[in-house]
Design a protein around this motif. Structure first.
Motif, mmCIF file in Angstrom:
data_model
loop_
_atom_site.group_PDB
_atom_site.id
_atom_site.type_symbol
_atom_site.label_atom_id
_atom_site.label_comp_id
_atom_site.label_asym_id
_atom_site.label_seq_id
_atom_site.Cartn_x
_atom_site.Cartn_y
_atom_site.Cartn_z
ATOM 1 N N LEU B 27 3.297 2.418 -9.970
ATOM 2 C CA LEU B 27 3.832 1.448 -9.012
ATOM 3 C C LEU B 27 3.959 2.092 -7.635
ATOM 4 O O LEU B 27 3.588 1.504 -6.617
ATOM 5 N N ALA B 28 4.479 3.320 -7.601
ATOM 6 C CA ALA B 28 4.652 4.019 -6.322
ATOM 7 C C ALA B 28 3.296 4.372 -5.714
ATOM 8 O O ALA B 28 3.106 4.295 -4.500
ATOM 9 N N GLU B 29 2.352 4.755 -6.566
ATOM 10 C CA GLU B 29 1.053 5.199 -6.047
ATOM 11 C C GLU B 29 0.168 4.042 -5.582
ATOM 12 O O GLU B 29 -0.514 4.138 -4.580
ATOM 13 N N ARG B 30 0.166 2.941 -6.343
ATOM 14 C CA ARG B 30 -0.831 1.899 -6.097
ATOM 15 C C ARG B 30 -0.263 0.567 -5.645
ATOM 16 O O ARG B 30 -0.991 -0.291 -5.168
ATOM 17 N N GLY B 31 1.031 0.362 -5.869
ATOM 18 C CA GLY B 31 1.598 -0.940 -5.532
ATOM 19 C C GLY B 31 1.492 -1.894 -6.710
ATOM 20 O O GLY B 31 0.728 -1.683 -7.647
ATOM 21 N N TYR B 32 2.277 -2.951 -6.637
ATOM 22 C CA TYR B 32 2.395 -3.876 -7.759
ATOM 23 C C TYR B 32 1.093 -4.622 -8.046
ATOM 24 O O TYR B 32 0.706 -4.798 -9.199
ATOM 25 N N SER B 101 8.676 4.797 5.663
ATOM 26 C CA SER B 101 7.647 5.626 5.030
ATOM 27 C C SER B 101 6.695 4.728 4.252
ATOM 28 O O SER B 101 7.072 3.662 3.769
ATOM 29 N N LYS B 102 5.449 5.177 4.155
ATOM 30 C CA LYS B 102 4.440 4.365 3.488
ATOM 31 C C LYS B 102 4.833 4.142 2.020
ATOM 32 O O LYS B 102 4.748 3.046 1.496
ATOM 33 N N GLN B 103 5.285 5.216 1.377
ATOM 34 C CA GLN B 103 5.615 5.107 -0.039
ATOM 35 C C GLN B 103 6.824 4.183 -0.273
ATOM 36 O O GLN B 103 6.825 3.350 -1.169
ATOM 37 N N GLY B 104 7.848 4.373 0.571
ATOM 38 C CA GLY B 104 9.045 3.560 0.414
ATOM 39 C C GLY B 104 8.765 2.090 0.652
ATOM 40 O O GLY B 104 9.257 1.216 -0.065
ATOM 41 N N GLN B 105 7.943 1.828 1.669
ATOM 42 C CA GLN B 105 7.615 0.448 1.969
ATOM 43 C C GLN B 105 6.795 -0.167 0.832
ATOM 44 O O GLN B 105 7.007 -1.319 0.446
ATOM 45 N N SER B 110 6.522 -3.730 -3.621
ATOM 46 C CA SER B 110 6.124 -3.871 -5.024
ATOM 47 C C SER B 110 7.243 -4.492 -5.850
ATOM 48 O O SER B 110 7.008 -5.358 -6.698
ATOM 49 N N LEU B 111 8.468 -4.022 -5.621
ATOM 50 C CA LEU B 111 9.594 -4.575 -6.373
ATOM 51 C C LEU B 111 9.819 -6.036 -6.020
ATOM 52 O O LEU B 111 10.114 -6.855 -6.889
#
Lengths: 193, 193
Positions: B27-32, B101-105, B110-111
């Motif tokens: 989820l963190a790497e690719r998005g939902y 941040s890109k990951q946080g966003q 995603s959530l």
């Protein structure tokens, strides 16, 4: 963006409006996930390629419809009877009812899904409901004409907080009952002792 | 839910944890949107059918990971130095940085996307960040130990408003600057004249 009689990839205003209207209708009927370019084209009476020529994705179509006020405009008007507490209560109750309805909940989730997909939709959604919108205008009027809000009350953040709380309710499908509405009004109008 | 040596569709705890961890990483790497059951199965070292036997959809996996505190737990702790104004400021600044941040966003969006997909995720997301969470606890402590918040301040709605405003920021990818942080703290702690 006016219709012309020239041939070629000129954006016809009539076709553009037909496509936006079809997208808005289908969004309400089917939700964002099931919204297909093909279905939009078919309902608007244009070819799929016409849509692809003008927009990169379905989320871009929704962004444009949002910008033009084709989604959300009427639903979000805040009444002004001169009593900000009563007006916020009426507004929250109405939005709470919309969010409880199947169609309203579908629309809210569809817009949120489109916003997670496309930064422009996110910005426009925020502008449409929190930024320069009806809620900020009503709160500003309350500062000028009523004594409920201090002159330096942070209007933008009050609007953002209320809209954000509604968003969270839409995501969790939880009912906005009278206690919650009272609580949100208290947050908006200030509760310092 | 303990692992057993019996055969059949018994949910092995080790496999369950491996699947949840793989889902959280992906989820963190690719998005939902790009999260695929096949990729989760492959990373967790289980068969796709194992996942389908236990969960109906990818959103159900995310819901379970949320419930178990595998997502969001550490990020959302609110400091307690005894000064609620300073603590809320530090918390909002940290979340603002995460959302930039890109990951946080990506995680936030995603959530939200998972929540639009699945009511349970929406409820758990709300509970995790607004309900019985760290923010309400910190606000309650402020009522008991500090004079900044009135005894009857609507804690739940204050938490909901703050989290909702952050959600709206995440959707519109707009920066949470110092003015906005000040405004949100004022909304939370009350601004009645």
């Amino acid at each position: 963006m006016r219709a012309t009689t020239r041939s070629g990839p000129v954006r016809s205003e009539a076709a553009r409006r037909a496509i936006l209207s079809a997208a808005v209708e289908l969004l309400a009927e089917r939700g964002y996930d099931q919204l297909a370019i093909e279905a939009i084209a078919s309902r608007a009476g244009v070819g799929k390629q016409t849509i692809y020529r003008w927009w990169g994705s379905k989320s871009a179509i929704i962004a444009e419809a949002l910008l033009e006020g084709m989604i959300l405009r009427e639903r979000l008007d805040v009444p002004n009877t001169g009593d900000i507490r009563a007006d916020l209560g009426a507004w929250l109750r109405e939005i709470g009812d919309v969010l409880l309805s199947k169609q309203g909940q579908g629309l809210a989730r569809s817009l949120i899904a489109a916003a997670t997909d496309n930064a422009e939709v996110g910005q426009r959604l925020r502008d449409a409901i929190a930024g320069s919108g009806a809620l900020s205008t009503r709160l500003t009027a309350a500062i000028e004409n009523e004594s409920r809000l201090a002159a330096d009350a942070p209007i933008d953040e009050i609007a953002e907080s209320l809209v954000g709380a509604l968003l969270l309710r839409a995501l969790s499908r939880s009912q906005l009952d009278d206690d919650a509405i009272e609580g949100l009004i208290t947050v908006a109008l200030g509760h310092a002792g």
